[in-house]
Write an enzyme that holds these catalytic residues in place. Structure first.
Site, PDB file in Angstrom:
ATOM      1  CG  HIS A 134       9.751   6.306  60.826  1.00 18.65           C
ATOM      2  ND1 HIS A 134       9.228   7.483  61.319  1.00 18.65           N
ATOM      3  CD2 HIS A 134       9.925   6.507  59.477  1.00 18.65           C
ATOM      4  CE1 HIS A 134       9.073   8.346  60.324  1.00 18.65           C
ATOM      5  NE2 HIS A 134       9.499   7.777  59.201  1.00 18.65           N
ATOM      6  CD  GLU A 135      11.798   4.560  56.818  1.00 21.24           C
ATOM      7  OE1 GLU A 135      11.074   4.410  55.802  1.00 21.24           O
ATOM      8  OE2 GLU A 135      12.136   5.682  57.256  1.00 21.24           O
ATOM      9  CG  HIS A 138       6.899   5.343  56.032  1.00 21.37           C
ATOM     10  ND1 HIS A 138       5.938   6.327  56.044  1.00 21.37           N
ATOM     11  CD2 HIS A 138       8.070   5.943  56.399  1.00 21.37           C
ATOM     12  CE1 HIS A 138       6.492   7.475  56.410  1.00 21.37           C
ATOM     13  NE2 HIS A 138       7.770   7.272  56.639  1.00 21.37           N
ATOM     14  CD  GLU A 185       8.322  10.835  56.885  1.00 18.88           C
ATOM     15  OE1 GLU A 185       8.915  10.267  57.833  1.00 18.88           O
ATOM     16  OE2 GLU A 185       8.300  10.385  55.735  1.00 18.88           O
TER      17      GLU A 185
END
Length: 344
Positions: A134-135, A138, A185
Site C-alpha cells: 500500500h505504501e 503511494h 488511500e
C-alpha cells in the site's frame, strides 16, 4: 535498483503506470496536476519549507532502518513490492516505536516508508505485505509529493487564521484536498492487493486496523453487513452527519475501504491487470486530462448509484449538476495541440 525475486510466485507488472490502479477521482487529479507546466518544480520548491533531510535524519536517529540484518522480513516485503510494481528505486523503510497502528510514505526526491510497531505487532506476514505494498503504491503514484500541498496549506491556514475569511478559504481548499487524499488511500489499497495478490489478507488487515488483533472475534460477512448499514444510514440526518464527519478525515473509514477493495477485486479491474492488460508509464505523458475527468465523474455516479444513503439521494441532483459543470470546465484543459484533451 530492483533485482530481487519475490518469496513466492506472483505476477509481476513490468512498466506498470500508477494510472492502472488509481481510483478515477485520484487519477484525474494527478493527471491534471502533472499536466500543468512547471507545477512539480514549484511544488518541490514549496516543499523546501519542510526539510525532507531533517525528517529523514529524525527517523535515522530515532527508529530502526530495515535491511539485511534488521527487520529483514519486512525489508524483503518492500523489495518484493517494488519488484512486482516495477518501482525503479526501492524505498527505505523505518520501524518506529509507537503502539498506534499506522504507516506512511514521506518525502519528495527519495520517498521512504515508516511503519509503527503497533502495526507490525498487529498483522501477520501477508496482512503486513498488503500494508507495505500500500505504501509502495503511494510512492509510485507520487502521493507523498502532492500531499506536501496539504502540509503547506495547513501551515498557511494557521498563519492566516487572524485574517477575515483567510482561514475559511484555506479550510475550503483543505476539504477538497482531504477528499482527494481519501481517494488516494483507495488507490494505495489497490496497489497493496496487486503486490500481495491475496484479497483475503487485504481485507483482514483492514478489519484488524478497525477492531484490533483478535480476528477470531470478527467475521468478514458481519463486517460487510456493518458496511452496508453504514452506507444506508438511517435517514437524511445520518447521511448529513456522515458527510460532516468525513470533511476533516484524510482516510476513509475501514468499512468503506473493505467494501471498495472487495468491489475492485471482483468487478474486473484487478483481474484485467493480472492478465497483463494495464496502462504503462511510458504512455503517461499522453494521458488525457479531459478523459480522466470524465472517468472520475463516472466513478462518482457509479458510487452514488450503488449507495443506499438517503442523503445522497437528496443531494444527487445538485451533485450531478456540479459534476457536469466540472466536466465541461476541465475538458478545456490540455496541452496545446492535443485534440484528445478538448471536446469536439
Amino acid at each position: 535498483m530492483t533485482s530481487n525475486t519475490p518469496d513466492r510466485s506472483r505476477t509481476r507488472f513490468p512498466g506498470i503506470s500508477s494510472r492502472a490502479y488509481e481510483h478515477p477521482a485520484d487519477r484525474s487529479a494527478l493527471v491534471a496536476l502533472r499536466s500543468l507546466s512547471g507545477f512539480d518544480t514549484v511544488l518541490k520548491r514549496l516543499a523546501g519549507l519542510f526539510s525532507e533531510r531533517a525528517i529523514r535524519l529524525m527517523f535515522l536517529g530515532g527508529s530502526v532502518r530495515a535491511g539485511e540484518t534488521q527487520f529483514r522480513n519486512i525489508n524483503d516485503m518492500v523489495r518484493d513490492s517494488a519488484y512486482i510494481l516495477d518501482l525503479p528505486e526501492v524505498p527505505e523503510l523505518y520501524v518506529v516505536q509507537d503502539p498506534v497502528p499506522n504507516a506512511m510514505a514521506i518525502g519528495t526526491d527519495h520517498p521512504f516508508i515508516v511503519l509503527n510497531t503497533g502495526l507490525v505487532d498487529l498483522l501477520d506476514d501477508e496482512e503486513l505485505r498488503f500494508v507495505v505494498a500500500h505504501e509502495v503504491g503511494h510512492v509510485l503514484s507520487g502521493h507523498a509529493v502532492y500531499r506536501t500541498m496539504a502540509l503547506i496549506l495547513t501551515s498557511l491556514g494557521a498563519r492566516l487564521a487572524w485574517l477575515p475569511f483567510g482561514n475559511i478559504a484555506i479550510s475550503a481548499i483543505l476539504m477538497g484536498l482531504n477528499e482527494w487524499q481519501r481517494k488516494s488511500e483507495l488507490s494505495a489499497d489497490r496497489a497493496g492487493l496487486l503486490a500481495g495478490q491475496d484479497v483475503e489478507a487485504g481485507k483482514r488487515a483492514l478489519m484488524k486496523m478497525a477492531g484490533g488483533g483478535k480476528l477470531t472475534e470478527m467475521d468478514a460477512e458481519a463486517f460487510r453487513e456493518q458496511a452496508r448499514e453504514y452506507d444506508e444510514a438511517g435517514d437524511v440526518r445520518d447521511g448529513l452527519l456522515k458527510f460532516l464527519n468525513l470533511l476533516t478525515r484524510s482516510h476513509p473509514y475501514a468499512v468503506v475501504r473493505f467494501v471498495e477493495l472487495d468491489h475492485w477485486a471482483t468487478d474486473g479491474g484487478y483481474q484485467r491487470i493480472l492478465a497483463g492488460d494495464y496502462e504503462r508509464r511510458d504512455d503517461d505523458s499522453g494521458a488525457s486530462v479531459s478523459d480522466e475527468i470524465k472517468n472520475a465523474a463516472k466513478a462518482y455516479r457509479d458510487s452514488w448509484n450503488r449507495s443506499s444513503d438517503p442523503f445522497i439521494g437528496v443531494v444527487k441532483g445538485a451533485a450531478e449538476g456540479a459534476v457536469n459543470v466540472g466536466e465541461k470546465i476541465f475538458s478545456r484543459f490540455g496541452r496545446p495541440g492535443d485534440d484528445r484533451n478538448r471536446d469536439a
